[in-house]
Design a protein around this motif. Structure first.
Motif, mmCIF file in Angstrom:
data_model
loop_
_atom_site.group_PDB
_atom_site.id
_atom_site.type_symbol
_atom_site.label_atom_id
_atom_site.label_comp_id
_atom_site.label_asym_id
_atom_site.label_seq_id
_atom_site.Cartn_x
_atom_site.Cartn_y
_atom_site.Cartn_z
ATOM 1 N N GLY A 146 0.819 -1.202 0.000
ATOM 2 C CA GLY A 146 0.000 0.000 0.000
ATOM 3 C C GLY A 146 0.855 1.254 0.000
ATOM 4 N N GLN A 147 0.223 2.386 -0.223
ATOM 5 C CA GLN A 147 0.932 3.657 -0.256
ATOM 6 C C GLN A 147 1.603 3.921 1.090
ATOM 7 N N GLY A 148 2.853 4.310 1.044
ATOM 8 C CA GLY A 148 3.612 4.626 2.249
ATOM 9 C C GLY A 148 4.151 3.420 2.989
ATOM 10 N N LYS A 149 3.982 2.236 2.438
ATOM 11 C CA LYS A 149 4.456 1.018 3.100
ATOM 12 C C LYS A 149 5.894 0.733 2.686
ATOM 13 N N HIS A 150 6.580 -0.008 3.529
ATOM 14 C CA HIS A 150 7.972 -0.367 3.300
ATOM 15 C C HIS A 150 8.141 -1.868 3.558
ATOM 16 N N PRO A 151 7.777 -2.688 2.559
ATOM 17 C CA PRO A 151 7.891 -4.136 2.768
ATOM 18 C C PRO A 151 9.344 -4.566 2.898
ATOM 19 N N ARG A 152 9.533 -5.685 3.556
ATOM 20 C CA ARG A 152 10.877 -6.253 3.688
ATOM 21 C C ARG A 152 11.408 -6.630 2.311
ATOM 22 N N PHE A 153 12.724 -6.595 2.169
ATOM 23 C CA PHE A 153 13.327 -6.969 0.895
ATOM 24 C C PHE A 153 12.959 -8.398 0.525
ATOM 25 N N GLU A 154 12.895 -9.271 1.496
ATOM 26 C CA GLU A 154 12.529 -10.667 1.250
ATOM 27 C C GLU A 154 11.160 -10.760 0.580
ATOM 28 N N THR A 155 10.219 -9.942 1.027
ATOM 29 C CA THR A 155 8.881 -9.925 0.439
ATOM 30 C C THR A 155 8.935 -9.422 -0.997
ATOM 31 N N VAL A 156 9.650 -8.339 -1.221
ATOM 32 C CA VAL A 156 9.800 -7.788 -2.569
ATOM 33 C C VAL A 156 10.438 -8.826 -3.482
ATOM 34 N N PHE A 157 11.483 -9.467 -3.011
ATOM 35 C CA PHE A 157 12.201 -10.475 -3.793
ATOM 36 C C PHE A 157 11.274 -11.627 -4.185
ATOM 37 N N LYS A 158 10.493 -12.116 -3.234
ATOM 38 C CA LYS A 158 9.573 -13.223 -3.502
ATOM 39 C C LYS A 158 8.495 -12.829 -4.511
ATOM 40 N N VAL A 159 7.981 -11.623 -4.399
ATOM 41 C CA VAL A 159 6.940 -11.178 -5.327
ATOM 42 C C VAL A 159 7.520 -10.999 -6.724
ATOM 43 N N ILE A 160 8.705 -10.424 -6.822
ATOM 44 C CA ILE A 160 9.368 -10.289 -8.127
ATOM 45 C C ILE A 160 9.498 -11.669 -8.775
ATOM 46 N N ASN A 161 9.954 -12.649 -8.006
ATOM 47 C CA ASN A 161 10.104 -14.008 -8.540
ATOM 48 C C ASN A 161 8.756 -14.616 -8.916
ATOM 49 N N ALA A 162 7.728 -14.388 -8.117
ATOM 50 C CA ALA A 162 6.397 -14.926 -8.414
ATOM 51 C C ALA A 162 5.820 -14.328 -9.693
ATOM 52 N N LEU A 163 6.284 -13.136 -10.046
ATOM 53 C CA LEU A 163 5.842 -12.503 -11.287
ATOM 54 C C LEU A 163 6.631 -13.015 -12.493
ATOM 55 N N GLY A 164 7.554 -13.934 -12.233
ATOM 56 C CA GLY A 164 8.358 -14.483 -13.323
ATOM 57 C C GLY A 164 9.516 -13.589 -13.714
ATOM 58 N N LEU A 165 9.903 -12.703 -12.803
ATOM 59 C CA LEU A 165 10.991 -11.763 -13.046
ATOM 60 C C LEU A 165 12.147 -12.058 -12.104
ATOM 61 N N GLU A 166 13.277 -11.437 -12.356
ATOM 62 C CA GLU A 166 14.421 -11.584 -11.460
ATOM 63 C C GLU A 166 15.184 -10.274 -11.420
ATOM 64 N N PHE A 167 15.924 -10.096 -10.340
ATOM 65 C CA PHE A 167 16.768 -8.916 -10.205
ATOM 66 C C PHE A 167 18.053 -9.111 -10.992
ATOM 67 N N ARG A 168 18.508 -8.053 -11.609
ATOM 68 C CA ARG A 168 19.824 -8.041 -12.265
ATOM 69 C C ARG A 168 20.453 -6.694 -11.964
ATOM 70 N N LEU A 169 21.728 -6.729 -11.720
ATOM 71 C CA LEU A 169 22.459 -5.494 -11.480
ATOM 72 C C LEU A 169 23.309 -5.183 -12.699
ATOM 73 N N GLN A 170 23.407 -3.901 -12.996
ATOM 74 C CA GLN A 170 24.267 -3.473 -14.077
ATOM 75 C C GLN A 170 24.960 -2.196 -13.666
ATOM 76 N N GLN A 171 26.072 -1.956 -14.297
ATOM 77 C CA GLN A 171 26.856 -0.762 -13.980
ATOM 78 C C GLN A 171 26.067 0.474 -14.370
ATOM 79 N N SER A 172 26.028 1.426 -13.481
ATOM 80 C CA SER A 172 25.338 2.686 -13.750
ATOM 81 C C SER A 172 26.123 3.483 -14.795
ATOM 82 N N VAL A 173 25.400 4.184 -15.641
ATOM 83 C CA VAL A 173 26.035 5.001 -16.663
ATOM 84 C C VAL A 173 26.829 6.132 -16.023
ATOM 85 N N THR A 174 26.353 6.627 -14.871
ATOM 86 C CA THR A 174 26.998 7.769 -14.228
ATOM 87 C C THR A 174 28.137 7.358 -13.308
ATOM 88 N N ALA A 175 28.313 6.046 -13.067
ATOM 89 C CA ALA A 175 29.359 5.609 -12.132
ATOM 90 C C ALA A 175 30.732 5.660 -12.766
#
Length: 98
Positions: free
Chosen positions: A69-98
């Protein structure tokens, strides 16, 4: 004179495919606003169905609704599980500004 009826707009109603969800979340990430992204992730989860997300993550349906909900701060574990349940995954890449 005719009266127009309107219904509240819900972006979840328009996220019909996995590609729609991915594109929506990628666009929301471009704002670099974590709170906005969390709201968007909740919308994406609702588009798939919170019951289905609950089954796939092992998290309670009601707690998922509360977590994104608006203004909520779910745990990273929850975010990670939902991302995976959506069939997605996290990937890191080098920032253009770094």
């Amino acid at each position: 004179m005719k009266t127009l009826e309107s219904v509240p707009y819900d972006a979840a109603d328009y996220l019909e495919t996995a590609e729609d969800v991915r594109g929506f979340l990628e666009a929301c990430l471009e704002d670099n606003d974590p709170e906005f992204f969390i709201q968007a992730l909740g919308i994406a989860a609702r588009s798939k169905g919170m019951t289905e997300i609950s089954k796939q993550t092992g998290l309670g349906r009601e707690s998922l609704y509360k977590s994104f909900g608006q203004g909520k701060h779910p745990r990273f574990e929850t975010v990670f599980k939902v991302i995976n349940a959506l069939g997605l995954e996290f990937r890191l890449q080098q920032s253009v500004t770094a």
